[in-house]
Design a protein around this motif. Sequence first.
Motif, PDB file in Angstrom:
ATOM      1  N   GLU A  26     -13.775  28.944  59.487  1.00  0.00           N
ATOM      2  CA  GLU A  26     -13.517  29.633  58.218  1.00  0.00           C
ATOM      3  C   GLU A  26     -13.110  31.129  58.319  1.00  0.00           C
ATOM      4  O   GLU A  26     -12.382  31.680  57.810  1.00  0.00           O
ATOM      5  N   LYS A  27     -13.570  31.809  59.470  1.00  0.00           N
ATOM      6  CA  LYS A  27     -13.436  33.016  60.009  1.00  0.00           C
ATOM      7  C   LYS A  27     -11.635  33.200  60.310  1.00  0.00           C
ATOM      8  O   LYS A  27     -10.829  33.897  59.610  1.00  0.00           O
ATOM      9  N   ARG A  42      -9.532  32.649  57.140  1.00  0.00           N
ATOM     10  CA  ARG A  42      -9.229  33.708  56.381  1.00  0.00           C
ATOM     11  C   ARG A  42      -8.342  34.744  57.024  1.00  0.00           C
ATOM     12  O   ARG A  42      -7.425  35.450  56.356  1.00  0.00           O
ATOM     13  N   GLU A  43      -8.402  34.956  58.404  1.00  0.00           N
ATOM     14  CA  GLU A  43      -7.643  35.781  58.953  1.00  0.00           C
ATOM     15  C   GLU A  43      -6.164  35.382  59.075  1.00  0.00           C
ATOM     16  O   GLU A  43      -5.318  36.172  59.150  1.00  0.00           O
ATOM     17  N   ALA A  84      -4.663  34.066  56.582  1.00  0.00           N
ATOM     18  CA  ALA A  84      -3.906  33.830  55.086  1.00  0.00           C
ATOM     19  C   ALA A  84      -2.485  34.693  55.010  1.00  0.00           C
ATOM     20  O   ALA A  84      -1.596  34.265  54.642  1.00  0.00           O
TER      21      ALA A  84
END
Length: 254
Positions: free
Chosen positions: A24-25, A28-29, A31
């Motif tokens: 998930e990290k 998000r990074e 995006a």
Amino acid sequence: MPGGSIYVQQDEKFTGASPQWYYEKYWREGAKSRQRSRAIKAVVGFAVGIGLALRFGVDYSALCGLAGAAIAAGADWWWYWRSFRATAVWRGKRRGETITGRKLRRSLLRHGYNVLDGRAIRGQASIDHLVIGPGGVWIIDNESWSPDTEIASYAGRLFFGEKYGTKVAKPLIEAGDAFAELLTKETGIPVRITPLLAVHCGMLPRGGVLTAEGLTLLKPRLAAKQIRYREEAVLTGEQIEVLTRTAARELQRS
């Protein structure tokens, strides 16, 4: 970092984090990178739209270009959204048994099948779904692995990445045998149970179905189809009713 060396100083932001947290990290990074890529694809779609409009003599080429850009950007967004959503069970955001149960009911109830969820033999095996219908009896469990885990069969052996899959297949097969023995004993109807494993995340072979070590693994959306594939009726309506009532009575909710 999990699995790292004790002799190498670790970055604190990676300490104690799970693979799901990393996933998930990084998602998000990434995006901004995905947005840039989507913008480039939209520009290409715009050019293709105008090119096609000019090629076929369509008026309002600018609108065709905008339509091409929207289609390209929308398809790109859908692709990434679908890939991320496919990991939801592995990330703990959705429950696999809920997803599979809903798909089974939607496809099987109207064909004379009954679906019982969360059943267990007292003090022994438990499964997520028990399906009883004209084609026979099935038990279905739900599992999920990391997105890059390759699920394959070599020389009849089941593998999850580099790990043997016997520890996954054997308990489910034994659960099926135990359920079949109980139902046969209580009803007098000879029962043979087929075990299935719904895989919510992980890399199955092309087609989404794999059979090895007596177990069939498949995508949840294919479970009902796999069950209905057995066209020959082995149970009558009366037998289905007796088996369902007996299972509901003798098998406790897990």
